[in-house]
Design a protein around this motif. Structure first.
Motif, PDB file in Angstrom:
ATOM      1  N   ARG A  23       0.831  -1.211   0.000  1.00 21.19           N
ATOM      2  CA  ARG A  23       0.000   0.000   0.000  1.00 21.19           C
ATOM      3  C   ARG A  23       0.859   1.252   0.000  1.00 21.19           C
ATOM      4  O   ARG A  23       0.526   2.247  -0.657  1.00 21.19           O
ATOM      5  CB  ARG A  23      -0.932  -0.021   1.205  1.00 21.19           C
ATOM      6  N   GLU A  45      -2.975   1.147  -7.894  1.00 17.19           N
ATOM      7  CA  GLU A  45      -4.338   1.608  -7.639  1.00 17.19           C
ATOM      8  C   GLU A  45      -4.983   2.206  -8.888  1.00 17.19           C
ATOM      9  O   GLU A  45      -6.177   2.029  -9.137  1.00 17.19           O
ATOM     10  CB  GLU A  45      -4.344   2.629  -6.506  1.00 17.19           C
ATOM     11  N   VAL A  52     -13.672   0.521 -10.811  1.00 16.16           N
ATOM     12  CA  VAL A  52     -14.317   0.924  -9.560  1.00 16.16           C
ATOM     13  C   VAL A  52     -15.102   2.220  -9.702  1.00 16.16           C
ATOM     14  O   VAL A  52     -16.249   2.308  -9.250  1.00 16.16           O
ATOM     15  CB  VAL A  52     -13.253   1.071  -8.444  1.00 16.16           C
ATOM     16  N   TYR A  53     -14.521   3.215 -10.344  1.00 16.92           N
ATOM     17  CA  TYR A  53     -15.144   4.540 -10.384  1.00 16.92           C
ATOM     18  C   TYR A  53     -15.969   4.717 -11.653  1.00 16.92           C
ATOM     19  O   TYR A  53     -15.714   5.608 -12.469  1.00 16.92           O
ATOM     20  CB  TYR A  53     -14.069   5.616 -10.265  1.00 16.92           C
ATOM     21  N   ILE A  77     -14.996  -4.717  -2.168  1.00 17.77           N
ATOM     22  CA  ILE A  77     -13.919  -3.732  -2.150  1.00 17.77           C
ATOM     23  C   ILE A  77     -13.942  -2.972  -0.836  1.00 17.77           C
ATOM     24  O   ILE A  77     -15.017  -2.650  -0.319  1.00 17.77           O
ATOM     25  CB  ILE A  77     -14.042  -2.765  -3.359  1.00 17.77           C
ATOM     26  N   GLN A  78     -12.770  -2.713  -0.299  1.00 17.17           N
ATOM     27  CA  GLN A  78     -12.641  -1.982   0.960  1.00 17.17           C
ATOM     28  C   GLN A  78     -11.924  -0.663   0.708  1.00 17.17           C
ATOM     29  O   GLN A  78     -10.889  -0.629   0.037  1.00 17.17           O
ATOM     30  CB  GLN A  78     -11.855  -2.805   1.993  1.00 17.17           C
ATOM     31  N   PHE A  79     -12.484   0.422   1.271  1.00 17.94           N
ATOM     32  CA  PHE A  79     -11.895   1.739   1.146  1.00 17.94           C
ATOM     33  C   PHE A  79     -11.415   2.230   2.508  1.00 17.94           C
ATOM     34  O   PHE A  79     -11.975   1.857   3.545  1.00 17.94           O
ATOM     35  CB  PHE A  79     -12.907   2.749   0.594  1.00 17.94           C
ATOM     36  N   HIS A  80     -10.416   3.090   2.497  1.00 10.30           N
ATOM     37  CA  HIS A  80      -9.971   3.732   3.734  1.00 10.30           C
ATOM     38  C   HIS A  80     -11.084   4.659   4.213  1.00 10.30           C
ATOM     39  O   HIS A  80     -11.641   5.428   3.415  1.00 10.30           O
ATOM     40  CB  HIS A  80      -8.688   4.521   3.485  1.00 10.30           C
ATOM     41  N   ASP A  84     -10.519   7.404   1.495  1.00  8.04           N
ATOM     42  CA  ASP A  84     -11.226   6.708   0.409  1.00  8.04           C
ATOM     43  C   ASP A  84     -10.285   5.993  -0.552  1.00  8.04           C
ATOM     44  O   ASP A  84     -10.692   5.579  -1.649  1.00  8.04           O
ATOM     45  CB  ASP A  84     -12.117   7.671  -0.392  1.00  8.04           C
ATOM     46  N   LYS A  85      -9.044   5.826  -0.179  1.00  6.63           N
ATOM     47  CA  LYS A  85      -8.126   5.031  -0.993  1.00  6.63           C
ATOM     48  C   LYS A  85      -8.561   3.564  -0.937  1.00  6.63           C
ATOM     49  O   LYS A  85      -9.098   3.104   0.063  1.00  6.63           O
ATOM     50  CB  LYS A  85      -6.688   5.171  -0.484  1.00  6.63           C
ATOM     51  N   ILE A  86      -8.322   2.852  -2.032  1.00  4.29           N
ATOM     52  CA  ILE A  86      -8.674   1.438  -2.076  1.00  4.29           C
ATOM     53  C   ILE A  86      -7.688   0.651  -1.222  1.00  4.29           C
ATOM     54  O   ILE A  86      -6.469   0.724  -1.421  1.00  4.29           O
ATOM     55  CB  ILE A  86      -8.649   0.908  -3.522  1.00  4.29           C
TER      56      ILE A  86
END
Length: 207
Positions: A23, A45, A52-53, A77-80, A84-86
């Protein structure tokens, strides 16, 4: 259905330290389930931007650096929570002979009569959950609303196809035309339309 390719590197180390290092390097750790073995990989990313977007749905070809490719779909999918980072993506491997479950975007076609008379089109669903072979699934599900008057509804049964199964109860409403303050009484509109048609068909008076 549209497909896109993601070039990726297979991961050998999957511990917390290795994941954090990925990451920090701008890579997203990912996993593919559903096949004979679980595959861990990572990709930049930015490689996931068009997956994703976007409101569109895609199948994905994961092209690994060992020369193998895997056909898959995005599962989770998991975001911060702050940036909002993947953080992580789960994929499910797909096969030509095995059905998959996906949520397909829905859009309307046609010009609703109720909307023309002042009603408002309301959506209950923007995506429809379906099950079928990946090769048979459409990019988008279209529903014709041309005949919807004020108070009428479009149900998932109106979107049925032999190519897939819709995973919603038959009485699920996709969209409907609701009344508004500016709505025209459609019974009156019917009478005016019929009257105009009769007038057009009436023979001309003799001189």
């Amino acid at each position: 259905m549209k497909s896109l390719t993601i070039n990726a590197s297979q991961r050998e180390s999957v511990g917390k330290k290795a994941t954090k290092a990925l990451r920090n390097a701008g890579q997203v750790p990912c996993v593919i389930y559903g096949g004979d073995t679980i595959i861990h990989f990572a990709a930049p990313e930015i490689a996931f931007k068009n997956l994703v977007y976007t409101p569109d749905v895609h199948t994905v070809v994961i092209a690994l650096d060992n020369g193998t490719t895997v056909n898959a779909i995005l599962q989770d999918i998991q975001f911060h929570p702050v940036t909002d980072k993947i953080l992580h993506i789960d994929f499910i491997e797909i096969f030509d002979d095995k059905p998959i479950t996906m949520e397909i975007p829905f859009k309307t076609v046609g010009n609703s009569r109720g909307v023309r008379n002042g009603g408002v089109l309301r959506y209950n669903l923007r995506r429809i959950k379906v099950k079928g072979l990946a090769s048979k699934l459409p990019d988008v599900l279209e529903g014709d609303i041309s005949e919807l008057k004020i108070g009428n509804k479009l149900y998932v049964t109106n979107l049925a196809s032999d190519d897939f199964t819709i995973l919603h109860p038959d009485n699920t409403v996709v969209c409907m035309v609701k009344t508004s303050r500016t709505a025209v009484d459609e019974d009156e509109d019917d009478e005016e339309t019929e009257g105009a048609a009769e007038g057009a068909e009436a023979p001309a008076a003799e001189a």
